[in-house]
Structures are given as structure tokens and as C-alpha cells.
Design an enzyme around this catalytic site. Structure first.
Site, PDB file in Angstrom:
ATOM      1  N   GLY A  15       0.788  -1.238   0.000  1.00 54.56           N
ATOM      2  CA  GLY A  15       0.000   0.000   0.000  1.00 54.56           C
ATOM      3  C   GLY A  15       0.815   1.279   0.000  1.00 54.56           C
ATOM      4  O   GLY A  15       2.028   1.289   0.227  1.00 54.56           O
ATOM      5  N   ASP A  16       0.089   2.354  -0.212  1.00 57.52           N
ATOM      6  CA  ASP A  16       0.689   3.668  -0.340  1.00 57.52           C
ATOM      7  C   ASP A  16       1.365   4.140   0.953  1.00 57.52           C
ATOM      8  O   ASP A  16       2.486   4.653   0.937  1.00 57.52           O
ATOM      9  CB  ASP A  16      -0.443   4.633  -0.745  1.00 57.52           C
ATOM     10  CG  ASP A  16       0.033   6.044  -0.884  1.00 57.52           C
ATOM     11  OD1 ASP A  16       0.921   6.255  -1.721  1.00 57.52           O
ATOM     12  OD2 ASP A  16      -0.465   6.918  -0.150  1.00 57.52           O
ATOM     13  N   LEU A  17       0.700   3.938   2.079  1.00 58.19           N
ATOM     14  CA  LEU A  17       1.266   4.415   3.349  1.00 58.19           C
ATOM     15  C   LEU A  17       2.582   3.693   3.661  1.00 58.19           C
ATOM     16  O   LEU A  17       3.569   4.305   4.072  1.00 58.19           O
ATOM     17  CB  LEU A  17       0.278   4.201   4.513  1.00 58.19           C
ATOM     18  CG  LEU A  17       0.819   4.700   5.846  1.00 58.19           C
ATOM     19  CD1 LEU A  17       0.640   6.207   5.979  1.00 58.19           C
ATOM     20  CD2 LEU A  17       0.166   3.993   7.027  1.00 58.19           C
ATOM     21  N   ARG A  46      -2.508  -9.366  -0.957  1.00 56.78           N
ATOM     22  CA  ARG A  46      -3.034 -10.460  -1.793  1.00 56.78           C
ATOM     23  C   ARG A  46      -2.175 -10.707  -3.026  1.00 56.78           C
ATOM     24  O   ARG A  46      -2.289 -11.730  -3.675  1.00 56.78           O
ATOM     25  CB  ARG A  46      -4.473 -10.153  -2.183  1.00 56.78           C
ATOM     26  CG  ARG A  46      -5.409 -10.420  -1.008  1.00 56.78           C
ATOM     27  CD  ARG A  46      -6.790 -10.645  -1.497  1.00 56.78           C
ATOM     28  NE  ARG A  46      -7.234  -9.431  -2.159  1.00 56.78           N
ATOM     29  CZ  ARG A  46      -8.485  -8.968  -2.113  1.00 56.78           C
ATOM     30  NH1 ARG A  46      -9.385  -9.622  -1.449  1.00 56.78           N
ATOM     31  NH2 ARG A  46      -8.804  -7.862  -2.725  1.00 56.78           N
ATOM     32  N   ASP A  85      -4.416 -13.669   1.908  1.00 58.89           N
ATOM     33  CA  ASP A  85      -5.763 -13.101   1.843  1.00 58.89           C
ATOM     34  C   ASP A  85      -6.290 -13.074   3.277  1.00 58.89           C
ATOM     35  O   ASP A  85      -6.533 -14.120   3.888  1.00 58.89           O
ATOM     36  CB  ASP A  85      -6.638 -13.985   0.939  1.00 58.89           C
ATOM     37  CG  ASP A  85      -8.050 -13.440   0.825  1.00 58.89           C
ATOM     38  OD1 ASP A  85      -8.470 -12.676   1.725  1.00 58.89           O
ATOM     39  OD2 ASP A  85      -8.734 -13.777  -0.156  1.00 58.89           O
ATOM     40  N   LYS A 148      -5.695   4.979  11.321  1.00 59.63           N
ATOM     41  CA  LYS A 148      -7.038   5.511  11.271  1.00 59.63           C
ATOM     42  C   LYS A 148      -7.657   5.237   9.892  1.00 59.63           C
ATOM     43  O   LYS A 148      -6.905   4.969   8.974  1.00 59.63           O
ATOM     44  CB  LYS A 148      -7.028   6.996  11.594  1.00 59.63           C
ATOM     45  CG  LYS A 148      -6.244   7.826  10.569  1.00 59.63           C
ATOM     46  CD  LYS A 148      -6.495   9.273  10.759  1.00 59.63           C
ATOM     47  CE  LYS A 148      -7.616   9.712   9.862  1.00 59.63           C
ATOM     48  NZ  LYS A 148      -7.289  10.858   9.002  1.00 59.63           N
ATOM     49  N   ASP A 177      -2.404   8.118  15.997  1.00 62.78           N
ATOM     50  CA  ASP A 177      -2.807   9.452  15.577  1.00 62.78           C
ATOM     51  C   ASP A 177      -1.473  10.112  15.283  1.00 62.78           C
ATOM     52  O   ASP A 177      -0.739  10.479  16.207  1.00 62.78           O
ATOM     53  CB  ASP A 177      -3.543  10.196  16.691  1.00 62.78           C
ATOM     54  CG  ASP A 177      -3.976  11.576  16.231  1.00 62.78           C
ATOM     55  OD1 ASP A 177      -3.223  12.210  15.466  1.00 62.78           O
ATOM     56  OD2 ASP A 177      -5.062  12.022  16.628  1.00 62.78           O
ATOM     57  N   HIS A 178      -1.130  10.234  13.999  1.00 66.44           N
ATOM     58  CA  HIS A 178       0.272  10.583  13.701  1.00 66.44           C
ATOM     59  C   HIS A 178       0.629  11.989  14.198  1.00 66.44           C
ATOM     60  O   HIS A 178       1.807  12.304  14.357  1.00 66.44           O
ATOM     61  CB  HIS A 178       0.599  10.365  12.221  1.00 66.44           C
ATOM     62  CG  HIS A 178       0.104  11.448  11.310  1.00 66.44           C
ATOM     63  ND1 HIS A 178      -1.208  11.571  10.952  1.00 66.44           N
ATOM     64  CD2 HIS A 178       0.746  12.454  10.689  1.00 66.44           C
ATOM     65  CE1 HIS A 178      -1.348  12.608  10.151  1.00 66.44           C
ATOM     66  NE2 HIS A 178      -0.167  13.168   9.967  1.00 66.44           N
ATOM     67  N   GLU A 216      -4.422  23.093   5.201  1.00 71.83           N
ATOM     68  CA  GLU A 216      -3.746  22.288   4.170  1.00 71.83           C
ATOM     69  C   GLU A 216      -3.865  22.962   2.813  1.00 71.83           C
ATOM     70  O   GLU A 216      -4.894  23.558   2.500  1.00 71.83           O
ATOM     71  CB  GLU A 216      -4.373  20.901   4.101  1.00 71.83           C
ATOM     72  CG  GLU A 216      -4.213  20.129   5.396  1.00 71.83           C
ATOM     73  CD  GLU A 216      -4.466  18.655   5.162  1.00 71.83           C
ATOM     74  OE1 GLU A 216      -3.515  17.955   4.781  1.00 71.83           O
ATOM     75  OE2 GLU A 216      -5.604  18.218   5.337  1.00 71.83           O
ATOM     76  N   ASP A 235     -12.018  13.505   9.478  1.00 75.62           N
ATOM     77  CA  ASP A 235     -10.646  13.368   8.979  1.00 75.62           C
ATOM     78  C   ASP A 235      -9.626  14.092   9.868  1.00 75.62           C
ATOM     79  O   ASP A 235      -8.520  13.599  10.070  1.00 75.62           O
ATOM     80  CB  ASP A 235     -10.584  13.923   7.546  1.00 75.62           C
ATOM     81  CG  ASP A 235      -9.294  13.551   6.830  1.00 75.62           C
ATOM     82  OD1 ASP A 235      -8.950  12.361   6.844  1.00 75.62           O
ATOM     83  OD2 ASP A 235      -8.637  14.452   6.273  1.00 75.62           O
ATOM     84  N   HIS A 240      -6.911  14.542  15.225  1.00 73.63           N
ATOM     85  CA  HIS A 240      -5.774  15.444  15.426  1.00 73.63           C
ATOM     86  C   HIS A 240      -6.134  16.683  16.261  1.00 73.63           C
ATOM     87  O   HIS A 240      -5.436  17.034  17.206  1.00 73.63           O
ATOM     88  CB  HIS A 240      -5.202  15.890  14.078  1.00 73.63           C
ATOM     89  CG  HIS A 240      -4.960  14.753  13.120  1.00 73.63           C
ATOM     90  ND1 HIS A 240      -4.491  13.531  13.527  1.00 73.63           N
ATOM     91  CD2 HIS A 240      -5.128  14.660  11.776  1.00 73.63           C
ATOM     92  CE1 HIS A 240      -4.381  12.732  12.472  1.00 73.63           C
ATOM     93  NE2 HIS A 240      -4.767  13.391  11.397  1.00 73.63           N
TER      94      HIS A 240
HETATM   95  C1  BG6 Z   1      -4.444  12.657   7.789  1.00 74.63           C
HETATM   96  C2  BG6 Z   1      -5.665  12.989   6.971  1.00 74.63           C
HETATM   97  O1  BG6 Z   1      -4.830  12.072   9.012  1.00 74.63           O
HETATM   98  O2  BG6 Z   1      -3.710  13.834   8.045  1.00 74.63           O
HETATM   99  C3  BG6 Z   1      -5.273  13.720   5.686  1.00 74.63           C
HETATM  100  O3  BG6 Z   1      -6.380  11.809   6.646  1.00 74.63           O
HETATM  101  C4  BG6 Z   1      -4.395  14.894   5.995  1.00 74.63           C
HETATM  102  O4  BG6 Z   1      -6.428  14.122   4.972  1.00 74.63           O
HETATM  103  C5  BG6 Z   1      -3.229  14.492   6.890  1.00 74.63           C
HETATM  104  O5  BG6 Z   1      -3.917  15.425   4.775  1.00 74.63           O
HETATM  105  C6  BG6 Z   1      -2.432  15.697   7.324  1.00 74.63           C
HETATM  106  O6  BG6 Z   1      -1.257  15.254   7.941  1.00 74.63           O
HETATM  107  P1  BG6 Z   1       0.047  16.154   7.958  1.00 74.63           P
HETATM  108  O7  BG6 Z   1       1.025  15.377   8.766  1.00 74.63           O
HETATM  109  O8  BG6 Z   1       0.456  16.315   6.533  1.00 74.63           O
HETATM  110  O9  BG6 Z   1      -0.346  17.466   8.557  1.00 74.63           O
END
Ligand code: BG6
Length: 486
Positions: A15-17, A46, A85, A148, A177-178, A216, A235, A240
């Protein structure tokens, strides 16, 4: 910091992340010698990939990192792949065989970290599959990291949590929660805890209002399908914004141990009341972006996978008040939006002014005395204080006293994911969300969304792409005699 090892089982390895954040973070941990030689990563998805093909993917994801060839070659020897899977019971037996082999080969000491970087809808299949196949057992450590969104409301989050608890204890569940991994977000607590003088200012006697901005500069892009069902409230606000507000608003914990920190956070969240229909109406502003005048951004309603009649907000501003001894009725304002003019994340603590007679009639003045936490892209803390200008009369002039945190941490600023993966490997849950916190966060958000459902709105106010946002957000503060400083 000590070195850690262990077996990381990466679900959603293609995946992308994983490619954008997780492999580069692991690489930097390895480079900094925080990840020991006793680590292995077993990727799965998969797709029918070989170890070699998977390694190419990982190498590609770290190709822009500065590194010597030997380190890269050594690092990549720790990566393996098995196709899987998540919904098929028999695939877990396969997974177990590969895990056992790697645990022995890399001597991972019974430490396992399951990273669920997949669609949340299959989290329950994965946790159940791991348990049923006898992979998660009482022996060794078994921790799980989840991305999330954790549910879409309190009820669905509760279901998801129940599914998790069948296989894992709360102490082994790491909900990401990054924002909690960001240096300057963590610095809010450090600054409060180790500077009693700053802490003494954080109350209604000295603080006029608080302004949290998560702006953003990108539109929803390829994520229209997900975003149109979430909106800014799920979101950004649910997670956050509420977490950042809590770090600022909570009572200081007795110490910085994870349990004490989580207890303080939970107590504060419980004090944020659910929104009544009147409060939702008066205290919340929603809006959608339209095309930017340079043509780069299109209307939100024309984005891929967005419903043509969508009333999903791409911008949200609002406030809540916590009516306790510390905060009285100090508003905690927040705003967040996509497709705005600039990307910046700040926390502003606006201080009460000594008001000059002459200023009373002035319209809202954005040059206010305040403490600023700049979270990104700039990092640092600044005091904006009234000072006398040399040679001039005794009149206040706003002067910024800047701590050069940028310089302080210039040596190395770890990415949020780097810190959080390391924390999960060493078993530190401080900067993750507990279930109780998440339940409170959803309670607050659900109350707002319920009120929105009943208000019969068929379209939202708009703001132009690459602008500062809708004028309604300025009006929101003006009615309380306040104004945004950013
Ligand atoms: C994510 C959201 O949790 O946080 C995104 O799903 C958002 O939509 C992102 O762009 C923002 O994170 P950061 O670290 O770039 O501020």
C-alpha cells in the site's frame, strides 16, 4: 535510546502508506542504529510477489534517502514477503510458518508487531485470523498498530474495538494518531511540564482564547471516495484537533508516565460537553472549496468519487468551551481545511491584553500578545509580547521573542511515523490514543454530526481554492470579540 528488534508483520505491505512513510521510517531507524540486526519484516498482501520483488518495492521507497550502499544492502536482507488473503483462514497457517522461520533466523526473541496498514474493514478478519491460527498466543509479546480511521462513529468504533479485544489486550493495542508523533505536538506537554511559569499562565485569568489551525494547501486529490464520507470533522477534528487541544487544555499529569498522561487526557475530554443543536448551529462553520482562480484546483463537487450534491465539509471552523476552574469560558477555536492558500499547523494561545482606552473602539486587532507553537512546516515556540520601542513613548508594540527550536533540533528531526513505530517496538503507548479517549472523541463528533443531519441543509457555503477560507469563519470569532491571528 536503546536498540530494538522483533518481527514486524506488515499487512497492506503493497500500500501507499507503507511505501511513503513506513519503509522510509524503518530505514531511518536502522540507519540510526535504533533497529537492531534482530529485526525482520514480513510483508503481506493479496498480490503474488516474491521476496525479491518486494525488496525492489522497499528499495524504491527509500531511494531518496541519503545512505551508503552497505547499509541499504544490509537493511533489505531483513525483508520478506508472503501472499495472504486476510479473509482466508488457511492463509494464516502459511503466515505462521513464515513467521516461525523468521523468528528463528533473526532471533527476534518472541517479539511480534502486527502493523495493520489496510482498509479498516478487514481489521476484524485479521485480528481474528491471527488468534484462531494460534499466532497470537500467551507466549511472547504481540502488539498491534492500527491506522485511522478507527470507525466512523462511536458505535462502529466500539464494534471494531470489541473485535480487537478478542485477540489483544488494551496494553498491546497501538492506535495511531500521527499528530501525536510530531515533535512540536509532543513539545506542548514538555513546555508545560518543565516550565511552571508558562503553566501558571494557562488559565482564564491570562488567556483570552485558544486557536488551533490545521490548514492544508492540497485538495482531496485521489481520496475523494474516502473523504466524501468523512469530511473534515472525521478526517481532522475527531482525531488530530481534539488530541492537540487536549494536550494543551488538560490538567498536568502527576508525572510523564503513560498511564498518568492518558488519565489527564481522558479527564479533559470528558469535560468537553456534547454539542446541542443550538451550539452546533452557532459554534460551527462548514464550507466547501471551489476552483482556484489559477485553474489548478477544481471544485470539490467535481472531484472524482465525490457526490454532485455532496454537503461534506472540506473546511471546518468552530469552538468549544470547557467550563472548569482553569478555563472558565475560554473558547478553544479550531479551523482546518483542504485546498487553502498555505499549509501550516499552529497552536496560538492568545493572552489577555492590558487594554488602552484608545484601543477599545478599534476593530479586532490580529497583532495580539500570545504564545505560538508552530508545529509545521516551521517548528518553534514564540512569545509575542508588548514592548516599548526605543526612543518612542511608553506605548505597547508587539515584538516577537523566538526560541530557535529549529536550531535546537536541526541535528535530526525524526518523522512522526519513525517515532511512533519505535515507541510501539519498545512498548511505550504514551503517544497513541487509548480506547477511552477515542470513545470520548467520537461522542463529541457524533453529537455534532447528529445535529447536522437534522438541519436539512442542501448546500454549504464555499471558499475559493487557494484562499484563506470562508468569511463565515472570521465572523464566528468576531461575534465573540475575537479574531484569528493566522
Ligand atoms: C491525515 C488525513 O490524518 O492527516 C489527511 O487523513 C491529511 O487528509 C493528513 O492530509 C495531514 O497530515 P500532515 O502530517 O500532513 O499534517
Amino acid at each position: 535510546n536503546k536498540q530494538v528488534g522483533g518481527l514486524i508483520v506488515m499487512f497492506g505491505a503493497a500500500g501507499d502508506l507503507a511505501r511513503r512513510k513506513l519503509y522510509p521510517s524503518l530505514f531511518r531507524l536502522y540507519q540510526r542504529q535504533l533497529l537492531s540486526e534482530n529485526f525482520a519484516l514480513l510483508g503481506n498482501s493479496r498480490r503474488e510477489w516474491s521476496d525479491d520483488y518486494f525488496r525492489e518495492i522497499v528499495l524504491d521507497s527509500i531511494s531518496d534517502q541519503k545512505a551508503d550502499e552497505t547499509t541499504v544492502n544490509n537493511f533489505i536482507q531483513h525483508f520478506f514477503y508472503v501472499s495472504h488473503d486476510a479473509t482466508k483462514a488457511e492463509d494464516y497457517d502459511n503466515l505462521k510458518t513464515s513467521m516461525d522461520k523468521l523468528a528463528e533466523e533473526f532471533n527476534t526473541g518472541g517479539k511480534n508487531l502486527y502493523y495493520l496498514s489496510t482498509a479498516p474493514s478487514i481489521f476484524p478478519d485479521i485480528t481474528k485470523g491471527l488468534k484462531d491460527a494460534g499466532i497470537v498466543t500467551d507466549g511472547g509479546t504481540h502488539r498491534v498498530i492500527l491506522e485511522k480511521p478507527f470507525g466512523t462513529d462511536l458505535a462502529s468504533a466500539g464494534e471494531l474495538n470489541k473485535a480487537l479485544e478478542i485477540s489483544f489486550d488494551e496494553k498491546d493495542i497501538y492506535r495511531i494518531d500521527h499528530y501525536l508523533g510530531k515533535e512540536m505536538v509532543q513539545n506542548i506537554l514538555t513546555t508545560r511540564y518543565f516550565n511552571p511559569v508558562v503553566e501558571a499562565m494557562l488559565n482564564s485569568q491570562y488567556v483570552s482564547n485558544i486557536q488551533i489551525t490545521l490548514a492544508e494547501d492540497m485538495p482531496v486529490g485521489t481520496r475523494g471516495g474516502y473523504y466524501d464520507k468523512s469530511g473534515a470533522i472525521r478526517d481532522m477534528f475527531q482525531n488530530h484537533i481534539l488530541q492537540v487541544a487536549t494536550l494543551l487544555g488538560m490538567e498536568l499529569p502527576e508525572n510523564l508516565d503513560q498511564d498518568a498522561v492518558h488519565a489527564s487526557k481522558l479527564a479533559f475530554m470528558k469535560e468537553i460537553a456534547s454539542f446541542t443543536p443550538e451550539q452546533t448551529d452557532k459554534q460551527m462553520v462548514r464550507a466547501q472549496y471551489t476552483a482556484s482562480s489559477d485553474g489548478e484546483f477544481i471544485n470539490y463537487l467535481d472531484e472524482n468519487e465525490v457526490a454532485k450534491d455532496s454537503v461534506t465539509e472540506t473546511y471546518l471552523a468552530g469552538y468549544f468551551q470547557v467550563n472548569n476552574d482553569r478555563w472558565g469560558n475560554v473558547p478553544f477555536y479550531f479551523k482546518t481545511g483542504k485546498a487553502l492558500a498555505v499549509k501550516h499547523t499552529t497552536v496560538e494561545i492568545i493572552l489577555n491584553e492590558k487594554v488602552n482606552e484608545a484601543d477599545i473602539a478599534k476593530p479586532c486587532n490580529p497583532d495580539q500578545t500570545r504564545i505560538t507553537f508552530s508545529i509545521q512546516p516551521e517548528t518553534g515556540i514564540a512569545f509575542h509580547l508588548n514592548q516599548k520601542l526605543p526612543g518612542e513613548a511608553l506605548a505597547p508594540n508587539l515584538v516577537t521573542v523566538n526560541s530557535d527550536v529549529d536550531e535546537l533540533i536541526a541535528a535530526y528531526v525524526p518523522d512522526a511515523y519513525e517515532k511512533l513505530i519505535y515507541d510501539a517496538l519498545i512498548g511505550d503507548q504514551t503517544n497513541f490514543s487509548t480506547w477511552n479517549e477515542l470513545a470520548e472523541q467520537w461522542r463529541i463528533v457524533d453529537s455534532i454530526i447528529e445535529n447536522w443531519k437534522d438541519d436539512g441543509i442542501t448546500s454549504l457555503p464555499t471558499y475559493e481554492g487557494k484562499s484563506r477560507g470562508p468569511k463565515e469563519a472570521d465572523e464566528l470569532l468576531r461575534q465573540n470579540g475575537h479574531c484569528w491571528v493566522q
